[in-house]
Design a protein around this motif. Sequence first.
Motif, PDB file in Angstrom:
ATOM      1  N   ARG A   1       5.519 -23.753  15.586  1.00 18.16           N
ATOM      2  CA  ARG A   1       6.019 -22.588  14.856  1.00 18.16           C
ATOM      3  C   ARG A   1       7.551 -22.645  14.851  1.00 18.16           C
ATOM      4  NH1 ARG A   1       1.238 -22.378  14.435  1.00 18.16           N
ATOM      5  NH2 ARG A   1      -0.126 -20.543  14.322  1.00 18.16           N
TER       6      ARG A   1
ATOM      7  N   SER B  67       9.951 -25.575  19.466  1.00 15.91           N
ATOM      8  CA  SER B  67       9.347 -25.332  18.156  1.00 15.91           C
ATOM      9  C   SER B  67       8.256 -26.356  17.859  1.00 15.91           C
ATOM     10  CB  SER B  67      10.431 -25.374  17.075  1.00 15.91           C
ATOM     11  OG  SER B  67       9.864 -25.299  15.785  1.00 15.91           O
TER      12      SER B  67
ATOM     13  N   GLY C 149       2.566 -16.672  11.901  1.00 13.61           N
ATOM     14  CA  GLY C 149       2.992 -17.814  11.110  1.00 13.61           C
ATOM     15  C   GLY C 149       1.878 -18.819  10.908  1.00 13.61           C
ATOM     16  N   GLU C 150       2.234 -19.891  10.236  1.00  9.42           N
ATOM     17  CA  GLU C 150       1.247 -20.900   9.854  1.00  9.42           C
ATOM     18  C   GLU C 150       1.376 -22.165  10.683  1.00  9.42           C
ATOM     19  OE1 GLU C 150      -1.156 -20.446   7.668  1.00  9.42           O
ATOM     20  OE2 GLU C 150      -0.450 -18.383   7.364  1.00  9.42           O
TER      21      GLU C 150
ATOM     22  N   THR D 128       4.332 -25.460  10.828  1.00 11.86           N
ATOM     23  CA  THR D 128       5.689 -24.999  10.547  1.00 11.86           C
ATOM     24  C   THR D 128       6.656 -25.252  11.699  1.00 11.86           C
ATOM     25  OG1 THR D 128       5.078 -22.770  11.276  1.00 11.86           O
ATOM     26  CG2 THR D 128       4.943 -23.238   8.912  1.00 11.86           C
TER      27      THR D 128
ATOM     28  N   ALA E 279      10.469 -15.704  12.906  1.00 17.49           N
ATOM     29  CA  ALA E 279       9.923 -16.697  13.834  1.00 17.49           C
ATOM     30  C   ALA E 279       9.244 -15.942  14.962  1.00 17.49           C
ATOM     31  CB  ALA E 279      11.019 -17.605  14.382  1.00 17.49           C
TER      32      ALA E 279
END
Length: 308
Positions: free
Chosen positions: A234, A229, A153-154, A157, A208
């Motif tokens: 993420r 998170s 993922g980035e 986020t 995720a």
Amino acid sequence: MAIASAQQAPHSDVVIVGKEGWLFPAWGSLSEVDTTGVQAATALIAETQQALAARGVRLEVLVLPDKVTFYEDRLPEGRVVSDAVRKRYDVILGSLQAAGVDALDARKVLADTRAAGKDVFYRSDQHWTQPAADAVADAVAARIKQKVPVLAGEPGTGMALGSETRERRYGDLAELFLDPAARSAVGRDTFVVRRAAEGQSLLDDGKAPVHVTGHSMVQAYFGFPQKLSNAIDRPVTVNWKSGNVGPWVVLLDYLESADFRDNPPQVLVWQMFEPVYGFGPSAQGQWDNASIMSNAQWQQRLHKALGH
């Protein structure tokens, strides 16, 4: 006088009414530790860790400590915690370590939080407070970043944390298990919870790198998955059910789902609870009837879900 009346009033035998209206769930023994059950549960957890690793998923076991070990002084007169129960969390961690399962010492994290002057459990509720959930989430995040330095993922986020709000209500132990008179005598507690930030919501499913499975301690209301998170930056997905279902079926619900099949995480956080850790999948009278199965049935479903 009101609290004394609550202690003398008829109430469910699943709740201990302590001093100053402190309530404790009575489904964990204050005197005995089932070491055989602990070892059997650990063996299943170690098997799960190995099976997940074969699928490229790291298992992060999160055993949350018993409320009573932090507030033993609030128990009613004549109720005490035995030395064996005081050492039960050490027994659990030791059994995991011996089986090759490296788990966070969440008890130490909560002890540090309480030493800083913050309550870690609500007075009339079985659940943890926002500071406790935050501290453990930060500790789990640090472990994840150490063990899995490159998360899918980035950046950017992770969940933004919303503002805190206060709710005045009865805790679940009072609401669910005390009769009206005893409940009124114990009174309400103030719960501090976070509102969702604008445009932010937790994912029940989807892509995720980290998934959390467990009971109501990890539901969004108490803030753990949002903080996790935020700390790993993420998305985090979560599934949970009430504690009477037990951690064994909750894990299977996720592993048998299309979401796991289509979007397996890099890290699976499996939350368990110290007082009932030794209750395996077949613990009659501890889990609801639909959750009961033999260890062999549970293992068969585990490996089938993981494609073994």
